[in-house]
Scaffold this motif. Structure first.
Motif: not given
Length: 201
Positions: A144-150
Motif C-alpha cells: 500500500a505504501f509502495d503504490k501510494l509513494f509511486a
C-alpha cells in the motif's frame, strides 16, 4: 558689413572651440580609457557573485527548494517503509540527486541577495503534497505504501517538470536554466519508471 565680419569670426571661434572640445574629449577619452579599464575591474568582482538573473530565476529557486525538500522527505520515508526493491532504489536516487541541488539553489539565492526559503511549503506549488497526503504516506505500509509513494511522486515530479519548463522559458540565468533542464529530463525518466512500477504493483 560689420555683421558680415562678425559672422566669420563667430564661426571661426566656434570651430576653434569645437576642435578644442574634440581634442579635450580625445584626451578625456584617453583618460577615461584608463578609468574604463578600472571601472569594469571595479564592477566585475561585485558582478561575479551576483550573475545575471531575473525574477523568474529567483522564483524558480525559491519554489524548487521546498519542492525538492518534500521529495527528499518522501524518499526518506520510502527508504524506511518501501517493500518494493525498485521503489527503494529509486528513492535513494531521488535523495542523492535532489539534496545537492537544494544546496546549489540556496547558494544562488544567497549570491543574488534574495531570501532563502526555510520551513514549510507553499501549497500553490505544482505537484506539492498536502499535509493530508504526507500523513497518509507516513501511515501506509508494505505494498500500500509502495503504490501510494509511486502515485504521489509521479504527481510531485510532474509539478517539478512544469516548474522546470517555466524557468527554461522565462529565466535568464544560464546555470538556473541548465538545472531546470536537468530536472525536467531526469524527472521525466523517473515518472516513466514510477508508472511502470505502479502498473505492476
Amino acid at each position: 558689413m560689420r555683421i558680415n565680419r562678425k559672422i566669420p569670426l563667430i564661426i571661426a571661434t566656434g570651430a576653434l572651440a569645437l576642435l578644442t572640445a574634440c581634442g579635450g574629449n580625445g584626451e578625456s577619452m584617453a583618460g577615461h580609457d584608463g578609468m574604463g579599464s578600472t571601472e569594469p575591474a571595479a564592477t566585475t568582482p561585485s558582478a561575479q557573485p551576483s550573475p545575471t538573473f531575473n525574477d523568474a530565476d529567483v522564483m524558480f529557486a525559491q519554489m524548487m527548494i521546498p519542492h525538492h525538500e518534500q521529495a527528499v522527505e518522501m524518499a526518506d520515508l520510502a527508504l524506511m517503509r518501501a517493500s518494493d526493491a525498485e521503489i527503494e532504489e529509486l528513492a535513494a536516487k531521488i535523495k542523492s540527486a535532489q539534496d545537492p541541488e537544494i544546496q546549489t539553489m540556496k547558494g544562488w539565492l544567497t549570491e543574488w541577495g534574495k531570501p532563502v526559503p526555510s520551513g514549510g511549503v507553499g501549497h500553490d506549488m505544482p505537484g506539492i503534497m498536502s499535509e493530508e497526503d504526507m500523513k497518509k504516506l507516513e501511515a501506509a505500509k508494505g505494498k500500500a505504501f509502495d503504490k501510494l509513494f509511486a502515485q504521489l511522486m509521479i504527481a510531485h515530479h510532474k509539478g517539478a517538470i512544469e516548474m522546470g519548463r517555466t524557468e527554461q522559458a522565462d529565466g535568464s540565468n544560464p546555470k538556473a536554466k541548465e538545472l531546470a533542464k536537468r530536472i525536467e529530463t531526469t524527472q521525466q525518466a523517473e515518472v516513466a519508471q514510477l508508472q511502470k512500477i505502479l502498473d505492476r504493483l
